[in-house]
Write a protein that holds these residues in place. Structure first.
Motif, mmCIF file in Angstrom:
data_model
loop_
_atom_site.group_PDB
_atom_site.id
_atom_site.type_symbol
_atom_site.label_atom_id
_atom_site.label_comp_id
_atom_site.label_asym_id
_atom_site.label_seq_id
_atom_site.Cartn_x
_atom_site.Cartn_y
_atom_site.Cartn_z
ATOM 1 N N PRO A 130 -32.743 -15.527 -7.975
ATOM 2 C CA PRO A 130 -31.416 -14.975 -8.254
ATOM 3 C C PRO A 130 -30.574 -14.516 -7.162
ATOM 4 O O PRO A 130 -31.052 -13.700 -6.212
ATOM 5 N N ILE A 131 -29.174 -14.972 -6.930
ATOM 6 C CA ILE A 131 -28.362 -14.655 -6.139
ATOM 7 C C ILE A 131 -27.116 -14.131 -6.766
ATOM 8 O O ILE A 131 -26.297 -14.856 -7.587
ATOM 9 N N ALA A 132 -26.560 -12.987 -5.938
ATOM 10 C CA ALA A 132 -25.478 -12.543 -6.584
ATOM 11 C C ALA A 132 -24.221 -12.746 -5.313
ATOM 12 O O ALA A 132 -24.793 -12.274 -4.252
ATOM 13 N N LEU A 133 -23.311 -13.191 -5.513
ATOM 14 C CA LEU A 133 -22.510 -13.310 -4.567
ATOM 15 C C LEU A 133 -20.926 -12.319 -4.627
ATOM 16 O O LEU A 133 -20.583 -11.906 -5.557
ATOM 17 N N ILE A 134 -20.563 -12.041 -3.322
ATOM 18 C CA ILE A 134 -19.430 -10.995 -3.120
ATOM 19 C C ILE A 134 -18.184 -11.789 -2.459
ATOM 20 O O ILE A 134 -18.765 -12.470 -1.149
ATOM 21 N N CYS A 135 -17.003 -11.755 -2.698
ATOM 22 C CA CYS A 135 -15.828 -12.129 -2.094
ATOM 23 C C CYS A 135 -14.685 -11.194 -2.407
ATOM 24 O O CYS A 135 -14.907 -10.264 -3.226
ATOM 25 N N ALA A 136 -13.602 -11.683 -1.863
ATOM 26 C CA ALA A 136 -12.340 -10.616 -2.063
ATOM 27 C C ALA A 136 -11.971 -10.556 -3.670
ATOM 28 O O ALA A 136 -11.698 -9.472 -4.203
ATOM 29 N N LYS A 137 -11.780 -11.770 -3.982
ATOM 30 C CA LYS A 137 -11.039 -11.959 -5.399
ATOM 31 C C LYS A 137 -11.699 -12.625 -6.445
ATOM 32 O O LYS A 137 -11.431 -12.799 -7.505
#
Length: 104
Positions: A85-92
Motif C-alpha cells: 500500500p502506497i500513500a502519495l503526497i503532492c501540493a493539490k
C-alpha cells in the motif's frame, strides 16, 4: 471534487479538469499513523523546490515525480513489493490522483 482550470493561449480558451482518483483518501494524521506503523509507504512526489519551501511530512520518502528513474526508485522503496500500500503526497492532489490511477 473536480476543479477546473482555465488557460488562455493565443486568444483561445482551454478548459482543463484535474484527474480524480476514486480510491481511499487519508488525512495527514492518519497517513502519519499508518506510515509509522508500517501499514503504508508514504511518498512525497513533489519537486525539490516544493520540499524546500514547505518541508515534508514525517515518515514520508521524498521521490520527485519528474525523476527519469522514478519507477525504479519507487520499486526500490517498496522493496519490489507490487502489492505494498502506497500513500502519495503532492501540493493539490492532481499529481497524486494521476499517479494513483497509474499505480492501480
Amino acid at each position: 471534487m473536480i476543479t477546473p482550470v482555465v488557460l488562455i493561449a493565443a486568444g483561445v480558451g482551454y478548459r482543463l479538469t484535474y484527474a480524480t482518483h476514486p480510491g481511499p483518501t487519508l488525512d495527514a494524521p492518519g497517513a502519519f499513523r499508518k506510515a509509522a506503523a508500517g501499514e503504508i509507504l508514504l511518498i512525497d512526489i513533489r519537486r525539490p523546490d516544493e520540499w524546500q519551501a514547505n518541508g515534508s511530512g514525517k515518515g514520508a520518502h521524498r521521490l520527485d515525480l519528474q525523476r527519469p528513474d522514478f519507477v525504479e526508485a519507487l520499486s526500490a522503496l517498496a522493496a519490489g513489493d507490487r502489492n505494498r500500500p502506497i500513500a502519495l503526497i503532492c501540493a493539490k492532489g492532481v499529481r497524486s490522483a494521476r499517479l494513483a490511477d497509474l499505480l492501480s
